[in-house]
Every structure is written in C-alpha cells, then in structure tokens.
Write a protein that holds these residues in place. Sequence first.
Motif, PDB file in Angstrom:
ATOM      1  N   ARG A 140       4.615  -5.918   3.588  1.00 41.90           N
ATOM      2  CA  ARG A 140       5.563  -5.017   2.818  1.00 41.90           C
ATOM      3  C   ARG A 140       4.632  -4.618   1.436  1.00 41.90           C
ATOM      4  N   PHE A 141       4.388  -5.618   0.696  1.00 41.61           N
ATOM      5  CA  PHE A 141       3.953  -5.621  -0.866  1.00 41.61           C
ATOM      6  C   PHE A 141       2.487  -5.070  -0.580  1.00 41.61           C
ATOM      7  N   ILE A 142       1.468  -5.259   0.351  1.00 40.17           N
ATOM      8  CA  ILE A 142       0.464  -4.777   0.122  1.00 40.17           C
ATOM      9  C   ILE A 142       0.240  -3.210   0.695  1.00 40.17           C
ATOM     10  N   ILE A 143       1.529  -2.726   1.438  1.00 36.46           N
ATOM     11  CA  ILE A 143       1.516  -1.545   2.009  1.00 36.46           C
ATOM     12  C   ILE A 143       2.203  -0.750   0.607  1.00 36.46           C
ATOM     13  N   PHE A 144       3.076  -1.590  -0.327  1.00 36.89           N
ATOM     14  CA  PHE A 144       3.618  -0.840  -1.603  1.00 36.89           C
ATOM     15  C   PHE A 144       2.430  -0.436  -2.544  1.00 36.89           C
ATOM     16  N   MET A 145       1.256  -1.083  -2.315  1.00 35.32           N
ATOM     17  CA  MET A 145      -0.120  -0.841  -3.380  1.00 35.32           C
ATOM     18  C   MET A 145      -0.439   0.584  -2.665  1.00 35.32           C
ATOM     19  N   SER A 146      -0.696   0.479  -1.326  1.00 34.76           N
ATOM     20  CA  SER A 146      -0.886   1.949  -0.594  1.00 34.76           C
ATOM     21  C   SER A 146      -0.246   3.083  -1.026  1.00 34.76           C
ATOM     22  N   LEU A 147       1.210   2.697  -0.941  1.00 33.69           N
ATOM     23  CA  LEU A 147       2.400   3.831  -1.235  1.00 33.69           C
ATOM     24  C   LEU A 147       1.720   4.390  -2.589  1.00 33.69           C
ATOM     25  N   LEU A 148       1.556   3.378  -3.716  1.00 33.21           N
ATOM     26  CA  LEU A 148       1.035   3.801  -5.102  1.00 33.21           C
ATOM     27  C   LEU A 148      -0.101   4.630  -5.143  1.00 33.21           C
ATOM     28  N   TRP A 149      -0.849   4.175  -4.113  1.00 32.49           N
ATOM     29  CA  TRP A 149      -2.140   5.322  -4.114  1.00 32.49           C
ATOM     30  C   TRP A 149      -1.812   6.553  -3.724  1.00 32.49           C
ATOM     31  N   GLN A 150      -0.944   6.837  -2.875  1.00 36.54           N
ATOM     32  CA  GLN A 150      -0.504   8.271  -2.411  1.00 36.54           C
ATOM     33  C   GLN A 150       0.175   8.867  -3.377  1.00 36.54           C
ATOM     34  N   ALA A 151       1.162   8.071  -4.267  1.00 33.36           N
ATOM     35  CA  ALA A 151       1.834   8.408  -5.186  1.00 33.36           C
ATOM     36  C   ALA A 151       0.839   9.078  -6.490  1.00 33.36           C
ATOM     37  N   GLY A 152      -0.288   8.381  -6.547  1.00 40.59           N
ATOM     38  CA  GLY A 152      -1.293   8.602  -7.648  1.00 40.59           C
ATOM     39  C   GLY A 152      -1.756   9.974  -7.060  1.00 40.59           C
ATOM     40  N   ALA A 153      -2.060  10.272  -5.907  1.00 42.32           N
ATOM     41  CA  ALA A 153      -2.837  11.336  -5.286  1.00 42.32           C
ATOM     42  C   ALA A 153      -1.912  12.490  -5.642  1.00 42.32           C
ATOM     43  N   PHE A 154      -0.710  12.360  -5.317  1.00 42.63           N
ATOM     44  CA  PHE A 154       0.463  13.196  -5.769  1.00 42.63           C
ATOM     45  C   PHE A 154       0.630  13.527  -6.895  1.00 42.63           C
TER      46      PHE A 154
END
Length: 459
Positions: A140-154
């Motif tokens: 969950r925490f490592i995917i949270f990092m990927s979530l923030l990557w997508q948030a950065g792209a957005f």
Amino acid sequence: MSTYRTKSTGSRFQNRVAVLSGAGMFLDGFDVSVIAVALPGLKAQWEITGTMEGIVAGSAIIGMFLGMLFGGKLTDTFGRRKMYMIDLSGFIIFALLAAFTQNVWQLIATRFLLGLFIGADYPISSSITAEFTAPERRGRFIIFMSLLWQAGAFFAYLTGIAMFPIGASAWRWMLGLGALLAAIVLVLRHDVPESPRWLRQHGRIEEANAIMANIEHLQGNYFDNSSEKAARAHKGTSALHGTWWELFSPHMIRSTIFCCTFWFAFAVSFYGIQMYTPSILKPFTGGNPVLAYVGSSVIALLGVLGAAIGMVTVEKIGRRKQILWCFVGMVIVLATLALIQNPSMIVLIVLLSSAILLANLGPGVLNMVYPNELFPTRLRASGVGFAGSISRIGAILGVTVFPIMVSKWGMANSTWLFAGVAIFGLIISFFMAPETQGKSLEELEELANNGWKEVPTHA
C-alpha cells in the motif's frame, strides 16, 4: 553516523517516510509530464518538427535510463539516505537550467541531465520505503508513491492551464516550477535516517540498532530473521554476491526477467499516451489549446484514480490477480481504440482515460512493488534500477516511435503498438508473476534464493 534521535511511533514514522519518498515521486511525475504541457508552446516558438518533438519529449526519459541503471547501484553501495538527499539537488539545478534555455539543443541537454536524477529517485525512494515498512502495509505504501507520481503528472496539466495566460514564456515558468518544489522536499527530507537493513547488510550493527531503538515499529520482529534464518536466506549465493551480475544468477534471473519485461510493456503504452495527450487531443479542440489541456487533465486524473484504487486493492486481492486483470483490460481498451478510425473527442478521452486508469491500477503501480519485494536488500536498489532502466527503453520507444507512426499511418493504426505490448505484458505476467502479498522481505528473499519453489517450514 545515521541516527534518528526523536522517539517515534511506528505508524507515524512509516507515514512520514512514505510521504517524503512519495514527494520525490510527485516531482518525478511532474517533471516528466510537464514537457508534454510545454510542447505546444515550444513548437510554436522554436518551430520544432515532428522528429525533434520526439527527441525533446524523450530526452529526460533517456536520462532516466542511465539514472535508474547507475542510481540503483550507487544506492546499494553508498546508502539510501545519502543518495536520498543528493538526488534532489540535481532536480533543483537542472529544472532551473531547463527553464532558462535559449534553444532546443540546450533544452534537450538540460532535460537529459534532469532525467538522470529523476531516474535515480525510483530505486532510492522505493527501497527506503520498502525497508522501513511493515509487510502488511508495504504494498500500500509503495503504491502510495506511485499515486503521488500520477498526482504530479496531473498537477503538471493543471499548471499548464494556470500558466497559459502568461503567453509565450509560459513554458519557462512550467519547467522552473519543478525546481521550487524540489527545494521544499529537500528541506523536509533532512531528518530521515539510514535504512537499518542497509546498515546491517554493511556490518554497521550499532548504527542500525540506534535507529531501531528510536522508532517503535523497528523493534521486535522488524527483521524477521534470526541468525539461522538469515543464513538460509543467503545460502547458495556465489562470488557474484551483491554485484550487478548477481541479477542474472540462477536464483535471481526469474525476478530480473519478470520485472524488466512487464515494466517495459507498461512503459511503452503509458509514456506513448501520457507524453502526447495534449498533441493527440489538439486536432479535436477547434483550435482552442486550453481544451486540450483540460482533456489531458481529465485523463491524468483518471490515472490518479487508478493508482488510488490500486493502493486499496493490492493488500486485498493480491499482486498477481491485480496485474493480470489490468493487462487484460488494457488489451481490450487499446484494441478498441485502434479499431475506431475517427473517434470523437469524448470517445477519445473516455478510451484514453480507461487505458491510463487500468495501466496505473495494475502494472503502473506494481512496477514499484514487485521489484522491491523480489530483490533482496543487497540488490534491492540495483534490481529496481536495472528493471526501471529497461522500462525506459520501452518509454523511449513509445515516445519517439509513436509520433512517427501517427504521421505515417494515423492515430488509430498506430495504437496497435500499444495493444501489442499490452498483450506481451499479459503473457509474461501470466507465466511469471508470483504472489508476494503478506510476506516479509526476509521470507521473499528466501523464496528467491530457492528459485521460487515453496520453502519447507523450518523449526
């Protein structure tokens, strides 16, 4: 000495590490994607051709290839924390220089150098997060990092909308914003300690114990490895122990092939779409560039949603099911897009959004989870970095080849490239993806060293 002198509860400390590591990934997503937002203005100002457009878009990705490849090895050699801090300095310097470039070749050079540090951040941030996180929260925490990557792209697309009224120089402000964001994260990261796992791996037991004593969840069963279990985990390793070549040894080759190939397949499709979304949508906007940014923001937002869903489901349905079903969905959506020769803008946005959502729900978030779980501490950053560097070849392929294909064969026919690599990713995952849910890093290391055959229970 790497010590953490403030007594901290396990959950609070894990949350802090995840957020600060994720902040680096937010910067990665922003800096990689902001060039897509800047390209329409750059093309008009510098009269950039289709071929040169691909080089501009791909320059940072080429840098990421080398940054991942060598950044992971440097992180395993010199430590997580040291690289954790040094890396962000490169973000600040080269994002700022990119904003002040005076011609296309200067921009390509600065974006390439920025890409070195963006690439290095993947193995640095993900390995330190994996090694500080309990098994039941790790995915969950490592995917949270990927979530923030997508948030950065957005956020990059929102930046494009907000800065468009500035005019011809808007692209400079878009690129320069990354330097300011990196400076903030660098300051906030200063008190994150070194990973006790890395310290123990390098014989620095007292430093590891000092950090563990000050962070509640690192006490007790944090390592889950008595001396007997640790010996079993390293049993059978050769003189290649801890080197790049060990990634290709009999006990590591399956992990290496699987992580490299599924990540490669994801990167071709994702970056091919993500880097050109405004350009893909522009012909459907009636000459209004803001509409292209709005449509791109919607697609990027669905990417954030996909990562958010993945963060919830990964510890419930498991890694293997998640990656398989998402690749199946990507194949269906991309094949549909390829079969529609003249889609409306709404249909185009729906299909592209669906493809990005599924990509980020499955392979786009598990590309950070699987490598961190399948490679042992001595190889974790190197393995993540090597697999990531191979994925950059896929990203470079998607970014540079796709616009050439579009110019020759049209958007619909060119989309078969993405559908084909999604099929490839599905096949590889079906035959090679293991289930790692709920296992400690030491259990996973033991499984890897036994060629992923079930290990008998030891007394």
